[in-house]
Enzyme design. Structure first.
Site, PDB file in Angstrom:
ATOM      1  N   GLU A 190      -3.351   1.281   8.897  1.00  0.00           N
ATOM      2  CA  GLU A 190      -4.574   0.710   8.329  1.00  0.00           C
ATOM      3  C   GLU A 190      -5.023  -0.544   9.064  1.00  0.00           C
ATOM      4  O   GLU A 190      -6.225  -0.803   9.190  1.00  0.00           O
ATOM      5  CB  GLU A 190      -4.391   0.410   6.835  1.00  0.00           C
ATOM      6  N   HIS A 215      -2.910   4.392  -6.778  1.00  0.00           N
ATOM      7  CA  HIS A 215      -3.932   5.248  -6.159  1.00  0.00           C
ATOM      8  C   HIS A 215      -5.149   5.376  -7.057  1.00  0.00           C
ATOM      9  O   HIS A 215      -5.888   6.341  -6.976  1.00  0.00           O
ATOM     10  CB  HIS A 215      -3.373   6.646  -5.867  1.00  0.00           C
TER      11      HIS A 215
END
Ligand code: TPP
Ligand code: MG
Lengths: 332, 329
Positions: B60, B129
């Site tokens: 990321e 999530h």
């Protein structure tokens, strides 16, 4: 005496000496100005590491991009940014590179290809990848060079960037300045391998390149090969330059953690001294060498006076350039 | 006019911009050949090719860092962070790098890029999530932040985000990907910093964002039918810039303000708007400003527990009606 006409040549050597002398002088002046309380905030000097800045910059072409760290005065000067602009920013004056809005850790001069100095460890390695990706995508031949320290090899972004640069074959060169210490802790105490960058190169399919970072000729030649590879589309290089900082980590650091005698040993290998001797060895006249030294001091004094006389940034600057419209409005 | 899903609208919006501008490139994990884990970018790789639509490693920081480096040297990258929760592993770029670049360099460099990310709950994915992180991004000077609630807004705001010269965080709502809506043919370009009045009303103003928008609309219908309370529902759409004009004009008209927020309570986006309203239109208020939010807890995985946590139409309607009938809480 070696021949005058080796691959580097007298002109390039004089240029590399000039850069090292100017960086040395300017960094010492920055320290003096700090003692006079004219340099505010923090600052991180590259005293002792000048050969890397000079050797790399001398191998660069106009249009190549530099991504530096907070220890970035040297690399900024090496790309041709005037001393006044650098010292002005250290003194947070209106004549500084960013008119005092960035400070010593963020020196940036896009007209010289200095694409910023980054103070969050490792952040700029991926950013340099992105700039290199742009060159690759647009079919340009410029190369991005990213400087960082030994300590930076232990942060995730270093590893993400290396893998990324290799798989995308990006025209980027990672230059690790291994000065043996992170801030205060010796790199050897916190790293799984003796050479924090070089010994990790194999993990990314790269050559292990560990060089004498106190010899500008060695740096220059190594970088030339890396630039050739990058411009040929063969991908990134990781270069570990062994060096030593003569001063503390930052202006607040007296560097008491260093073992007795270590600094003295490295002072024998002072890059500026080494290079002065090199010039003589190649038959370059003492007068030419002395002229460079005098000119550096003259320029530095002028720059210092200009900075002392420069105004502080105007208050209007407080809220400019937060957003691309030039202002800071977050609501209507 | 075509009926599109929210997920197809993402691909349509990106495609519209890639078609228009060669500088627009797109990168992220599994976004190219696989079309994204939410299938929101299906077809882009086939249409624009491997140089413009690129799969990345699970890195990321490299994704956002590379997007930034490309943006500051002339491209217009769109980067995907698969789940918004993962913003935390590359938050340096979101908090320290993108938004400070222009200011620190005194305008020498800019960072025109878009980070798209799957935000929000409702998918039973548990605490790492499912988060609504719009407030994490709202608090940082230098960023723009949008969160569309319909396929049409996805296309138009995507275009506006890509064309904007600032870093824009584009929160797509995971639980809206299957939502369908009419989207006209041809180029669609919206503008950042504009809220939309979706249901005019005179008694109370309800502000909502992303998945809270359809729920607020449903609540408003129930409030009208069952309690005779006529709510004005505003889709805030853009947290930065914030369309305070539309919001405050409505509050002055109705005299009542409710926010419906999916983010956990503390420092949610509604808190900022509530403070603006209290500062600027206090004397026009006829009652307390009330925030209806997810409680200050991590989100659970079990469906009945997650449903208890995130505001729904029944809870919104119940709360609004009670407060409108004189209860403080
Ligand atoms: C992410 C992050 N962690 C810690 C710091 C604090 N810090 C600033 S410089 C530094 C040491 C870096 O060492 P090295 O990479 O060897 O570079 P050097 O300073 O020796 O040039 C540290 C830990 C930081 N700026 N960013
Ligand atoms: Mg170091």
């Amino acid at each position: 005496m070696k021949g005058k006409n080796d691959d580097i040549g007298a002109d390039k050597r004089l240029e590399m000496y000039r850069l090292q002398v100017e960086i040395r002088d300017c960094e010492k002046r920055a320290y003096d100005l700090f003692l006079q309380n004219l340099v505010k905030g923090t600052s991180h000097l590259s005293l002792g590491q000048e050969a890397i800045a000079a050797g790399v910059a001398s191998a660069m072409q106009p249009g190549d991009l530099s991504f530096c760290t907070y220890r970035g005065h040297a690399h900024t000067l090496a790309r041709g940014v005037p001393m006044e602009k650098v010292l002005g920013e250290l003194m947070q004056r209106d004549n500084g590179l960013m008119r005092g809005k960035g400070g010593s850790m963020h020196l940036t001069s896009i007209e010289h290809g200095v694409m910023g100095s980054y103070a969050i460890i490792g952040a700029h390695l991926p950013i340099a990848c992105g700039a290199a990706w742009r060159a690759q995508y647009l079919g340009k031949t410029d190369v991005s060079v990213c400087f960082f320290g030994d300590g930076t090899t232990n942060i995730g972004a270093f590893h993400e960037a290396l893998n990324f640069a290799v798989i995308w074959k990006l025209p980027v060169i990672f230059v690790c300045e291994n000065n043996l210490y992170m801030e205060y802790t010796p790199i050897s105490e916190v790293t799984a391998v003796p050479h924090p960058a070089g010994d990790r190169a194999a993990a990314y399919g790269l050559d292990r390149i560990v060089i004498d970072g106190n010899d500008a000729d060695v740096v220059y030649r190594t970088m030339q090969a890396a630039f050739t590879r990058a411009r040929a589309g063969e991908g990134p290089s990781l270069v570990e330059c062994l060096t030593y900082r003569h001063s503390g980590h930052s202006r607040a650091d007296p560097a008491k953690y260093r073992p007795a005698g270590e600094l003295e040993e490295w002072l024998k290998r002072d890059p500026v001294k080494i290079y002065r001797a090199r010039l003589a060895e190649f038959g370059i006249a003492e007068a030419a060498i002395a002229a460079i030294e005098q000119e550096s001091r003259r320029k530095l004094d002028l720059a210092t006076e200009a900075c002392k006389a420069a105004p502080m940034p105007p208050v209007e600057l407080l809220t400019t350039d937060v957003y691309a419209d030039g202002g800071w409005a977050w609501r209507n | 006019m075509a009926e599109l899903t929210y997920r197809d609208a993402v691909a349509r919006g990106i495609a519209q911009e890639m078609e228009r501008d060669e500088r627009v490139v797109f990168l992220g994990e599994d976004v190219a050949k696989a079309g994204g884990v939410f299938k929101a970018t299906v077809g882009l790789y086939e249409r624009f090719g491997p140089l413009r639509v690129r799969d990345t490693p699970i890195s990321e920081q490299a994704i956002l860092g590379a997007a930034m480096g490309a943006a500051m040297t002339g491209l217009r990258p769109i980067a995907e962070i698969m789940f918004a929760d993962f913003a935390a592993v590359c938050f340096d770029y979101i908090a320290n790098e993108f938004p400070k670049l222009r200011y620190m360099t005194n305008g020498q460099l800019g960072c025109p890029l878009v980070v798209r990310t799957g935000n929000g709950g409702g998918a039973r994915f548990g605490a790492q999530h499912s988060q609504s992180i719009e407030n994490w991004t709202m608090m940082i000077p230098g960023l723009k932040v949008v969160a569309p609630s319909s396929p049409l807004d996805v296309v138009g705001l995507m275009a506006a985000a890509v064309r904007d010269d600032n870093p824009v965080i584009f929160h797509e709502h995971k639980s809206l990907y299957a939502m369908k809506g009419e989207v006209p043919d041809g180029e669609i370009v919206d503008s950042l910093g504009t809220a939309k009045i979706l249901r005019p009303g005179k008694d109370a103003t309800i502000l909502a964002l992303a998945m809270m928008v359809p729920r607020a609309l449903e609540a408003a219908e129930a409030l009208a039918a069952q309690h005779g309370i006529d709510c004005e529902v505003i889709d805030v759409r853009s947290l930065v810039p914030l369309d305070t004009q539309t919001i405050l004009t409505s509050v002055v008209k109705t005299g009542r303000l409710f926010t419906v927020e999916e983010n956990p309570r503390l420092c949610g986006w509604g808190a900022e708007i509530a403070s603006i309203a209290a500062d600027e239109v206090f004397w026009d208020l006829d009652g307390p400003i009330v925030r209806i939010t997810t409680p200050h807890i991590p989100l659970p995985a079990a469906d009945h527990l997650e449903d208890l946590a995130i505001p729904n139409a029944a809870r919104i309607a119940e709360r609004v009606s009670r407060v409108m009938n004189g209860s403080q809480r």
